[in-house]
Design a protein around this motif. Sequence first.
Motif, PDB file in Angstrom:
ATOM      1  N   ALA A  57      -3.540 -19.908  -6.537  1.00  0.00           N
ATOM      2  CA  ALA A  57      -2.864 -20.210  -7.800  1.00  0.00           C
ATOM      3  C   ALA A  57      -1.649 -19.319  -8.028  1.00  0.00           C
ATOM      4  CB  ALA A  57      -3.845 -20.084  -8.958  1.00  0.00           C
ATOM      5  N   ARG A  58      -1.349 -18.432  -7.088  1.00  0.00           N
ATOM      6  CA  ARG A  58      -0.168 -17.553  -7.114  1.00  0.00           C
ATOM      7  C   ARG A  58      -0.193 -16.513  -8.233  1.00  0.00           C
ATOM      8  NH1 ARG A  58       1.638 -18.579  -2.243  1.00  0.00           N
ATOM      9  NH2 ARG A  58       2.521 -20.627  -1.897  1.00  0.00           N
ATOM     10  N   TYR A  59      -1.393 -16.072  -8.597  1.00  0.00           N
ATOM     11  CA  TYR A  59      -1.508 -14.946  -9.522  1.00  0.00           C
ATOM     12  C   TYR A  59      -1.529 -13.663  -8.704  1.00  0.00           C
ATOM     13  CZ  TYR A  59      -2.729 -18.293 -13.182  1.00  0.00           C
ATOM     14  OH  TYR A  59      -2.716 -19.329 -14.078  1.00  0.00           O
ATOM     15  N   SER A  60      -1.127 -12.559  -9.323  1.00  0.00           N
ATOM     16  CA  SER A  60      -1.040 -11.276  -8.630  1.00  0.00           C
ATOM     17  C   SER A  60      -2.288 -10.434  -8.895  1.00  0.00           C
ATOM     18  CB  SER A  60       0.206 -10.524  -9.106  1.00  0.00           C
ATOM     19  OG  SER A  60       0.262  -9.256  -8.517  1.00  0.00           O
ATOM     20  N   ILE A  61      -2.988 -10.087  -7.821  1.00  0.00           N
ATOM     21  CA  ILE A  61      -4.175  -9.245  -7.933  1.00  0.00           C
ATOM     22  C   ILE A  61      -3.726  -7.791  -7.821  1.00  0.00           C
ATOM     23  CG2 ILE A  61      -6.384  -8.613  -6.896  1.00  0.00           C
ATOM     24  CD1 ILE A  61      -6.557 -11.490  -5.852  1.00  0.00           C
ATOM     25  N   GLY A  62      -4.037  -6.995  -8.824  1.00  0.00           N
ATOM     26  CA  GLY A  62      -3.651  -5.594  -8.815  1.00  0.00           C
ATOM     27  C   GLY A  62      -4.582  -4.736  -7.982  1.00  0.00           C
ATOM     28  N   GLN A  63      -5.892  -4.821  -8.248  1.00  0.00           N
ATOM     29  CA  GLN A  63      -6.875  -3.983  -7.574  1.00  0.00           C
ATOM     30  C   GLN A  63      -8.226  -4.656  -7.685  1.00  0.00           C
ATOM     31  OE1 GLN A  63      -7.532  -1.672  -5.192  1.00  0.00           O
ATOM     32  NE2 GLN A  63      -6.148  -0.253  -6.220  1.00  0.00           N
ATOM     33  N   ILE A  64      -9.108  -4.332  -6.743  1.00  0.00           N
ATOM     34  CA  ILE A  64     -10.479  -4.832  -6.800  1.00  0.00           C
ATOM     35  C   ILE A  64     -11.412  -3.645  -6.634  1.00  0.00           C
ATOM     36  CG2 ILE A  64     -12.220  -6.259  -5.682  1.00  0.00           C
ATOM     37  CD1 ILE A  64     -10.087  -8.280  -5.085  1.00  0.00           C
ATOM     38  N   TYR A  65     -12.400  -3.543  -7.514  1.00  0.00           N
ATOM     39  CA  TYR A  65     -13.377  -2.454  -7.481  1.00  0.00           C
ATOM     40  C   TYR A  65     -14.733  -3.043  -7.123  1.00  0.00           C
ATOM     41  CZ  TYR A  65      -9.723  -0.017 -10.028  1.00  0.00           C
ATOM     42  OH  TYR A  65      -8.527   0.550 -10.399  1.00  0.00           O
ATOM     43  N   THR A  66     -15.352  -2.502  -6.069  1.00  0.00           N
ATOM     44  CA  THR A  66     -16.645  -3.001  -5.622  1.00  0.00           C
ATOM     45  C   THR A  66     -17.605  -1.833  -5.410  1.00  0.00           C
ATOM     46  OG1 THR A  66     -16.062  -2.880  -3.278  1.00  0.00           O
ATOM     47  CG2 THR A  66     -15.539  -4.926  -4.427  1.00  0.00           C
ATOM     48  N   PRO A  67     -18.918  -2.075  -5.557  1.00  0.00           N
ATOM     49  CA  PRO A  67     -19.885  -0.989  -5.328  1.00  0.00           C
ATOM     50  C   PRO A  67     -20.122  -0.707  -3.847  1.00  0.00           C
ATOM     51  CG  PRO A  67     -21.011  -2.970  -6.042  1.00  0.00           C
ATOM     52  CD  PRO A  67     -19.549  -3.258  -6.117  1.00  0.00           C
ATOM     53  N   PHE A  68     -19.728  -1.612  -2.977  1.00  0.00           N
ATOM     54  CA  PHE A  68     -19.872  -1.435  -1.536  1.00  0.00           C
ATOM     55  C   PHE A  68     -18.766  -2.227  -0.846  1.00  0.00           C
ATOM     56  CE2 PHE A  68     -22.740  -4.808  -2.949  1.00  0.00           C
ATOM     57  CZ  PHE A  68     -22.289  -5.893  -2.194  1.00  0.00           C
ATOM     58  N   PRO A  69     -18.466  -1.920   0.415  1.00  0.00           N
ATOM     59  CA  PRO A  69     -17.413  -2.664   1.119  1.00  0.00           C
ATOM     60  C   PRO A  69     -17.796  -4.141   1.264  1.00  0.00           C
ATOM     61  CG  PRO A  69     -17.983  -0.663   2.311  1.00  0.00           C
ATOM     62  CD  PRO A  69     -18.997  -0.818   1.224  1.00  0.00           C
ATOM     63  N   VAL A  70     -16.873  -5.010   0.953  1.00  0.00           N
ATOM     64  CA  VAL A  70     -17.101  -6.453   1.059  1.00  0.00           C
ATOM     65  C   VAL A  70     -16.358  -6.957   2.289  1.00  0.00           C
ATOM     66  CG1 VAL A  70     -16.802  -8.681  -0.072  1.00  0.00           C
ATOM     67  CG2 VAL A  70     -17.359  -6.661  -1.429  1.00  0.00           C
ATOM     68  N   HIS A  71     -17.123  -7.475   3.250  1.00  0.00           N
ATOM     69  CA  HIS A  71     -16.539  -7.957   4.497  1.00  0.00           C
ATOM     70  C   HIS A  71     -15.612  -9.148   4.229  1.00  0.00           C
ATOM     71  CE1 HIS A  71     -16.181  -8.694   8.741  1.00  0.00           C
ATOM     72  NE2 HIS A  71     -16.531  -9.961   8.555  1.00  0.00           N
ATOM     73  N   GLY A  72     -14.384  -9.057   4.712  1.00  0.00           N
ATOM     74  CA  GLY A  72     -13.413 -10.139   4.579  1.00  0.00           C
ATOM     75  C   GLY A  72     -12.554 -10.066   3.332  1.00  0.00           C
ATOM     76  N   LEU A  73     -12.793  -9.088   2.478  1.00  0.00           N
ATOM     77  CA  LEU A  73     -12.030  -8.986   1.235  1.00  0.00           C
ATOM     78  C   LEU A  73     -10.569  -8.653   1.507  1.00  0.00           C
ATOM     79  CD1 LEU A  73     -12.161  -9.144  -1.830  1.00  0.00           C
ATOM     80  CD2 LEU A  73     -12.744  -6.729  -1.865  1.00  0.00           C
TER      81      LEU A  73
END
Length: 175
Positions: free
Chosen positions: A26-42
């Motif tokens: 949808a062409r939105y800008s993702i600033g940052q992603i916070y996860t409790p563990f590494p997500v494969h493929g993120l």
Amino acid sequence: MASKVIHALYTDDDLLLQAVRQVREARYSIGQIYTPFPVHGLDKAMGLAPTRLAITAFLYGIIGLSVAAAMMNFIMIEDWPMDIGGKPSFSFIQNMPSFVPIMFELTVFFAAHLMVFTFFMRSKLWPFKKAENPDSRTTDDHFLMEVVVGSHDAEELTGFLFNTGASEIKLIDKK
């Protein structure tokens, strides 16, 4: 200057991956992603460039190998040559088979320890640094995606994020 961001919370990593793909489509800008563990493929889903940390690890290993070779040459050949088990100490090349374990260990030692410092510097994790986690639940069982509102309509973006499966959405003024 303050900018507006939306914090969308997700409860499942697969749902987060699908939402990241939808937000990017949808062409939105993702600033940052916070996860409790590494997500494969993120990283691929976010469109991040491959890391160059492997190159630095290789270079640190080369430095460790060079230091080990120079150290063994100085200690065992030049400074204090010893006749150990009848092996002559005339040259580095003649004694290199007995130096291989030490050179291997110092190669791994340098690569591992210098990579820790490189990771901390690259991640800006200084000693006594205050955490920059926007929601404490992301250290337990939630995933947070920070989407920059920019010139988009915040109401439309909020509705779009709810349709991607977000369980909670907050509009934040970021300084």
